[in-house]
Design a protein around this motif. Structure first.
Motif, PDB file in Angstrom:
ATOM      1  N   THR A   6      18.133 -12.081 -39.204  1.00 49.98           N
ATOM      2  CA  THR A   6      17.287 -12.920 -38.365  1.00 49.98           C
ATOM      3  C   THR A   6      16.674 -12.157 -37.199  1.00 49.98           C
ATOM      4  OG1 THR A   6      19.203 -13.613 -37.071  1.00 49.98           O
ATOM      5  CG2 THR A   6      18.573 -15.024 -38.917  1.00 49.98           C
ATOM      6  N   ALA A   7      16.898 -10.862 -37.117  1.00 51.97           N
ATOM      7  CA  ALA A   7      16.339 -10.072 -36.025  1.00 51.97           C
ATOM      8  C   ALA A   7      14.831  -9.935 -36.196  1.00 51.97           C
ATOM      9  CB  ALA A   7      16.980  -8.685 -35.990  1.00 51.97           C
ATOM     10  N   THR A   8      14.105 -10.054 -35.102  1.00 44.63           N
ATOM     11  CA  THR A   8      12.652  -9.915 -35.106  1.00 44.63           C
ATOM     12  C   THR A   8      12.297  -8.634 -34.360  1.00 44.63           C
ATOM     13  OG1 THR A   8      12.429 -12.313 -35.039  1.00 44.63           O
ATOM     14  CG2 THR A   8      10.506 -11.045 -34.414  1.00 44.63           C
ATOM     15  N   PRO A   9      11.416  -7.788 -34.942  1.00 47.41           N
ATOM     16  CA  PRO A   9      10.985  -6.593 -34.209  1.00 47.41           C
ATOM     17  C   PRO A   9      10.433  -6.981 -32.835  1.00 47.41           C
ATOM     18  CG  PRO A   9      10.259  -6.488 -36.479  1.00 47.41           C
ATOM     19  CD  PRO A   9      10.828  -7.868 -36.270  1.00 47.41           C
ATOM     20  N   TYR A  10      10.756  -6.206 -31.831  1.00 52.22           N
ATOM     21  CA  TYR A  10      10.489  -6.545 -30.433  1.00 52.22           C
ATOM     22  C   TYR A  10       9.019  -6.893 -30.169  1.00 52.22           C
ATOM     23  CZ  TYR A  10      10.360  -6.131 -25.365  1.00 52.22           C
ATOM     24  OH  TYR A  10      10.179  -6.382 -24.039  1.00 52.22           O
ATOM     25  N   TYR A  11       8.097  -5.990 -30.506  1.00 50.33           N
ATOM     26  CA  TYR A  11       6.689  -6.210 -30.183  1.00 50.33           C
ATOM     27  C   TYR A  11       6.074  -7.301 -31.055  1.00 50.33           C
ATOM     28  CZ  TYR A  11       7.077  -2.173 -27.206  1.00 50.33           C
ATOM     29  OH  TYR A  11       7.463  -1.315 -26.213  1.00 50.33           O
ATOM     30  N   TYR A  12       6.525  -7.438 -32.289  1.00 46.65           N
ATOM     31  CA  TYR A  12       6.035  -8.530 -33.124  1.00 46.65           C
ATOM     32  C   TYR A  12       6.478  -9.868 -32.530  1.00 46.65           C
ATOM     33  CZ  TYR A  12       5.477 -11.904 -36.816  1.00 46.65           C
ATOM     34  OH  TYR A  12       5.142 -13.028 -37.511  1.00 46.65           O
ATOM     35  N   GLY A  13       7.688  -9.940 -32.042  1.00 48.92           N
ATOM     36  CA  GLY A  13       8.186 -11.161 -31.427  1.00 48.92           C
ATOM     37  C   GLY A  13       7.365 -11.561 -30.205  1.00 48.92           C
ATOM     38  N   GLN A  14       7.003 -10.571 -29.385  1.00 51.42           N
ATOM     39  CA  GLN A  14       6.162 -10.854 -28.221  1.00 51.42           C
ATOM     40  C   GLN A  14       4.795 -11.367 -28.651  1.00 51.42           C
ATOM     41  OE1 GLN A  14       6.115  -7.152 -26.022  1.00 51.42           O
ATOM     42  NE2 GLN A  14       7.633  -7.942 -24.585  1.00 51.42           N
ATOM     43  N   PHE A  15       4.212 -10.703 -29.657  1.00 53.06           N
ATOM     44  CA  PHE A  15       2.901 -11.102 -30.167  1.00 53.06           C
ATOM     45  C   PHE A  15       2.963 -12.512 -30.750  1.00 53.06           C
ATOM     46  CE2 PHE A  15      -0.038 -11.267 -33.831  1.00 53.06           C
ATOM     47  CZ  PHE A  15      -1.239 -11.174 -33.141  1.00 53.06           C
ATOM     48  N   ARG A  16       3.971 -12.792 -31.570  1.00 53.58           N
ATOM     49  CA  ARG A  16       4.107 -14.110 -32.191  1.00 53.58           C
ATOM     50  C   ARG A  16       4.258 -15.198 -31.133  1.00 53.58           C
ATOM     51  NH1 ARG A  16       9.225 -14.995 -35.726  1.00 53.58           N
ATOM     52  NH2 ARG A  16      10.088 -15.029 -33.647  1.00 53.58           N
ATOM     53  N   ASP A  17       5.052 -14.946 -30.099  1.00 55.12           N
ATOM     54  CA  ASP A  17       5.232 -15.939 -29.038  1.00 55.12           C
ATOM     55  C   ASP A  17       3.916 -16.221 -28.317  1.00 55.12           C
ATOM     56  OD1 ASP A  17       7.901 -16.115 -29.678  1.00 55.12           O
ATOM     57  OD2 ASP A  17       8.570 -14.803 -28.042  1.00 55.12           O
ATOM     58  N   ALA A  18       3.124 -15.174 -28.056  1.00 49.70           N
ATOM     59  CA  ALA A  18       1.828 -15.357 -27.393  1.00 49.70           C
ATOM     60  C   ALA A  18       0.872 -16.148 -28.281  1.00 49.70           C
ATOM     61  CB  ALA A  18       1.225 -14.010 -27.023  1.00 49.70           C
ATOM     62  N   VAL A  19       0.900 -15.903 -29.578  1.00 40.21           N
ATOM     63  CA  VAL A  19       0.045 -16.660 -30.508  1.00 40.21           C
ATOM     64  C   VAL A  19       0.482 -18.120 -30.524  1.00 40.21           C
ATOM     65  CG1 VAL A  19      -0.536 -16.977 -32.957  1.00 40.21           C
ATOM     66  CG2 VAL A  19      -0.572 -14.679 -31.948  1.00 40.21           C
ATOM     67  N   LEU A  20       1.779 -18.376 -30.595  1.00 43.11           N
ATOM     68  CA  LEU A  20       2.268 -19.752 -30.630  1.00 43.11           C
ATOM     69  C   LEU A  20       1.967 -20.512 -29.338  1.00 43.11           C
ATOM     70  CD1 LEU A  20       5.686 -19.246 -32.448  1.00 43.11           C
ATOM     71  CD2 LEU A  20       3.570 -20.213 -33.379  1.00 43.11           C
ATOM     72  N   ARG A  21       1.931 -19.798 -28.205  1.00 39.25           N
ATOM     73  CA  ARG A  21       1.576 -20.432 -26.929  1.00 39.25           C
ATOM     74  C   ARG A  21       0.074 -20.655 -26.800  1.00 39.25           C
ATOM     75  NH1 ARG A  21       5.385 -16.648 -24.866  1.00 39.25           N
ATOM     76  NH2 ARG A  21       3.658 -15.301 -24.300  1.00 39.25           N
ATOM     77  N   GLY A  22      -0.725 -20.072 -27.723  1.00 44.29           N
ATOM     78  CA  GLY A  22      -2.176 -20.228 -27.670  1.00 44.29           C
ATOM     79  C   GLY A  22      -2.866 -19.211 -26.798  1.00 44.29           C
ATOM     80  N   GLU A  23      -2.160 -18.190 -26.326  1.00 42.32           N
ATOM     81  CA  GLU A  23      -2.759 -17.165 -25.470  1.00 42.32           C
ATOM     82  C   GLU A  23      -3.631 -16.194 -26.259  1.00 42.32           C
ATOM     83  OE1 GLU A  23       0.532 -15.316 -23.514  1.00 42.32           O
ATOM     84  OE2 GLU A  23       1.055 -17.114 -22.406  1.00 42.32           O
ATOM     85  N   ILE A  24      -3.284 -15.978 -27.530  1.00 42.29           N
ATOM     86  CA  ILE A  24      -4.033 -15.063 -28.384  1.00 42.29           C
ATOM     87  C   ILE A  24      -4.488 -15.841 -29.623  1.00 42.29           C
ATOM     88  CG2 ILE A  24      -3.963 -12.948 -29.761  1.00 42.29           C
ATOM     89  CD1 ILE A  24      -1.684 -11.981 -27.968  1.00 42.29           C
ATOM     90  N   PRO A  25      -5.806 -16.027 -29.787  1.00 44.64           N
ATOM     91  CA  PRO A  25      -6.275 -16.689 -30.999  1.00 44.64           C
ATOM     92  C   PRO A  25      -6.274 -15.702 -32.169  1.00 44.64           C
ATOM     93  CG  PRO A  25      -8.127 -16.183 -29.575  1.00 44.64           C
ATOM     94  CD  PRO A  25      -6.877 -15.781 -28.832  1.00 44.64           C
ATOM     95  N   VAL A  26      -5.893 -16.164 -33.349  1.00 44.30           N
ATOM     96  CA  VAL A  26      -5.889 -15.307 -34.534  1.00 44.30           C
ATOM     97  C   VAL A  26      -6.661 -15.999 -35.652  1.00 44.30           C
ATOM     98  CG1 VAL A  26      -3.718 -14.142 -33.983  1.00 44.30           C
ATOM     99  CG2 VAL A  26      -3.684 -16.218 -35.346  1.00 44.30           C
ATOM    100  N   ASN A  27      -7.210 -15.187 -36.569  1.00 44.11           N
ATOM    101  CA  ASN A  27      -7.938 -15.751 -37.700  1.00 44.11           C
ATOM    102  C   ASN A  27      -6.968 -16.114 -38.824  1.00 44.11           C
ATOM    103  OD1 ASN A  27      -7.297 -13.359 -38.956  1.00 44.11           O
ATOM    104  ND2 ASN A  27      -9.358 -12.495 -38.789  1.00 44.11           N
ATOM    105  N   ARG A  28      -7.501 -16.642 -39.901  1.00 42.39           N
ATOM    106  CA  ARG A  28      -6.686 -17.129 -41.013  1.00 42.39           C
ATOM    107  C   ARG A  28      -5.862 -16.016 -41.642  1.00 42.39           C
ATOM    108  NH1 ARG A  28      -7.404 -17.727 -46.604  1.00 42.39           N
ATOM    109  NH2 ARG A  28      -6.277 -19.513 -47.432  1.00 42.39           N
TER     110      ARG A  28
END
Length: 65
Positions: A6-28
């Motif tokens: 269940t470990a998440t790579p550090y920088y991917y986890g930060q990126f995913r959290d920012a996307v989920l908060r709506g700070e970074i929009p991503v395409n499909r």
């Protein structure tokens, strides 16, 4: 070195959290790739090897352990 399925790579986890908060929009395509990565992390057949000396990690198949 510790093993976790269940470990998440550090920088991917930060990126995913920012996307989920709506700070970074991503395409499909990015969204689909993030879902694929999350599915790999949640899959009990794979484990993440966490290096204690660095923040890097790699994914290894359970059968190769």
């Amino acid at each position: 070195m510790a093993l976790s399925n269940t470990a998440t790579p550090y920088y991917y986890g930060q990126f995913r959290d920012a996307v989920l908060r709506g700070e970074i929009p991503v395409n499909r395509e990015v969204s689909l790739e993030m879902n694929r990565i999350d599915d790999l992390i949640a899959n009990p057949n794979y484990y993440t090897m966490i290096q204690r000396s660095t923040d890097s990690s790699s994914i290894a198949k359970q059968s190769s352990l």
